[in-house]
Design an enzyme around this catalytic site. Structure first.
Site, PDB file in Angstrom:
ATOM      1  CD  GLU A   1       0.945 101.886 -14.375  1.00 31.88           C
ATOM      2  OE1 GLU A   1      -0.222 101.838 -13.961  1.00 31.88           O
ATOM      3  OE2 GLU A   1       1.479 100.937 -14.978  1.00 31.88           O
ATOM      4  CG  ASP A   2       5.031 107.218  -9.586  1.00 37.73           C
ATOM      5  OD1 ASP A   2       5.393 106.518  -8.632  1.00 37.73           O
ATOM      6  OD2 ASP A   2       4.840 108.443  -9.504  1.00 37.73           O
TER       7      ASP A   2
END
Length: 391
Positions: free
Chosen positions: A233-234
Site C-alpha cells: 500500500e501507499d
C-alpha cells in the site's frame, strides 16, 4: 558371516594395512577409516589402534594425511561450545572446511591402494567432532532438520554456527497514515548486514517492516528478518479489516520455541494472529483486495459520466511492466459516490496486485479510470479495507 570368513577378512585388512604403513605414517583414525566398513567396529580410532597392535606398529610422527588433525579434537569441541553460546538447541549437524592439501593426500592414498567405498577424511572429521560434541552437550546429531549447524573451518581455525530459520505468519493493521510498508536498507551493506547496522540490514525502525523486525529481533535473538508481503500500500494508506497478511523468515534465531502474543501493538501498527508455520509458500499467492480510492479530476465531472465506471467491472485490466511483460487483473465489484464537482470516491473489490495509482491515472494500465471518463484523474489517497487470501 562365519568366524573363518571374518578372520580371513581381518587378515586381508592387516595385509593391506602393512603395505600402507610401510610407505606412510597414519594416525589411528585415518587407518581405521579405510577398513571400518569391513568390520563390526563403530570407531575408526579403535580399529586403527587394533590394526597397529596386531602389526606391532607404533606411531611416533604426524599422520601423513591429516597431520594429526583430530588429536586435539577437544579444542575444536570447545570452539563449537563457544560458538553456540546463547543458542537453544537439542540437535545439531557438523560441517567442515579442510585444507586442500589434506583432501589431496587422502585421495592419493585411497587411489594408490585401491581403497573403494571408503569415507573421506572430511566425513571422518565431522563424524568424530559430532560424536564428541553430542556427548559433551547431551544433544544429538540430526542429518535432516538440525536446530543448528556448525561449520568448522580448519583453514582459518574458526567455527561458525547457524540456526535453522523460523517461519512466521501474521496480519498487520495500519491505523495512521505516513508509515511506509518497507524499510530502507542500510546504505553501507545494501541490506546484507554489517557492523554498522548490527547485521540487521536496516538501520531505522520507522516502517511496518522496521517495527515488526525490531520486535522479532528481541523475541527470537535473530539478526535478520526477511518478509514476504501479500500486496502493498501507499505510505499514506490505512490498512483496515483483518489486516494485510505477511510471512516472515527469521535468519539464524538463537531462540526457537517462543510463545507469541495473539495481538501486538507497535505505535500505529497492530499485528494479529502472529504464529509459527512450517514453511513459506512458494510463488505468488493469489488474493483479493477491497479498496477505497479518493479520486480528483482535472475538471468538473457529472454524475451521469461517472456511470461509465461500471464498465470496468469483470473485464480484463491489462498491466504492462517495465520489461513489457503483461498481466491481467479483474475488478469484481465497483461502487462510486460523488463528493464534489471534481472529486469522487470509488470502492472496489479487485484481484490482488492491481496498482491503484496507475489504474486511476492510466500509466501502462488499460483500461483505466482516466481513459474511461475521458478526463485526467489523479489518485489522492487509497485505503485497504480488507485482504482476502484465495483458497
Amino acid at each position: 558371516m562365519q568366524k573363518s570368513e571374518m578372520l580371513e577378512d581381518y587378515d586381508n585388512i592387516l595385509f593391506k594395512s602393512r603395505s600402507i604403513l610401510k610407505e606412510y605414517t597414519l594416525c589411528d583414525n585415518c587407518l581405521g577409516r579405510f577398513f571400518i566398513k569391513l568390520t563390526g567396529f563403530s570407531s575408526s580410532r579403535r580399529l586403527g589402534s587394533r590394526i597397529k597392535d596386531s602389526l606391532n606398529f607404533t606411531t611416533i610422527t604426524k599422520c601423513y594425511i591429516c597431520k594429526n588433525l583430530l588429536t586435539p579434537s577437544n579444542i575444536y569441541v570447545k570452539m563449537m561450545q563457544d560458538a553456540s553460546t546463547g543458542y537453544e538447541f537439542s540437535s545439531f549437524l557438523v560441517g567442515a572446511t579442510l585444507k586442500r592439501s589434506v583432501v589431496d593426500r587422502d585421495d592419493k592414498i585411497r587411489s594408490k591402494f585401491r581403497l573403494r567405498g571408503v569415507d573421506s577424511i572430511k566425513t571422518e572429521v565431522t563424524r568424530e567432532l559430532g560424536k564428541k560434541f553430542a556427548k559433551k552437550t547431551k544433544t544429538s546429531l540430526d542429518y535432516l532438520l538440525p536446530n543448528i549447524t556448525f561449520t568448522m573451518n580448519f583453514r582459518t581455525d574458526k567455527c561458525e554456527v547457524k540456526a535453522k530459520p523460523v517461519f512466521l505468519y501474521g496480519r498487520y493493521l495500519k491505523n495512521k497514515g505516513g508509515i511506509s510498508q518497507k524499510q530502507e536498507s542500510c546504505q553501507d551493506c545494501k541490506g546484507t548486514g554489517c557492523i554498522f547496522c548490527s547485521n540487521h540490514g536496516i538501520v531505522h525502525f520507522d516502517s511496518v517492516e522496521g517495527k515488526i523486525s525490531q520486535f522479532l529481533y528481541k523475541k527470537f535473538g535473530s539478526d535478520q528478518v526477511k518478509f514476504t508481503w501479500i500486496g502493498g500500500e501507499d505510505k499514506t494508506s490505512l490498512v483496515k479489516g483483518d489486516g494485510r497478511p505477511f510471512f516472515a523468515k527469521l535468519i539464524s534465531p538463537k531462540r526457537q520455541n517462543i510463545q507469541l502474543p495473539k495481538k501486538s501493538v507497535f505505535d500505529e501498527i497492530t499485528v494479529n494472529d502472529l504464529r509459527k508455520i512450517d514453511y513459506i509458500p512458494r510463488g505468488s499467492i493469489p488474493f483479493r483486495s477491497k479498496i477505497t480510492i479518493l479520486v480528483m479530476a482535472k475538471k468538473g465531472i457529472s454524475s451521469n459520466k461517472l456511470k461509465k465506471l461500471k464498465q470496468l467491472i469483470n473485464i480484463p485490466i491489462t498491466l504492462t511492466g517495465t520489461h513489457g511483460k503483461q498481466t491481467k487483473k479483474i475488478v469484481h465489484k465497483l461502487r462510486y459516490r460523488k463528493n464534489s464537482l471534481q472529486s469522487f470516491t470509488i470502492e472496489i473489490d479487485t484481484d490482488g496486485g492491481l496498482p491503484i495509482k496507475r489504474f486511476v491515472e492510466g500509466n501502462s494500465v488499460i483500461p483505466n479510470i482516466t481513459e474511461m471518463l475521458n478526463i485526467k484523474c489523479f489518485c489522492k489517497k487509497f485505503d485497504i479495507n480488507q485482504i482476502i487470501l484465495s483458497k
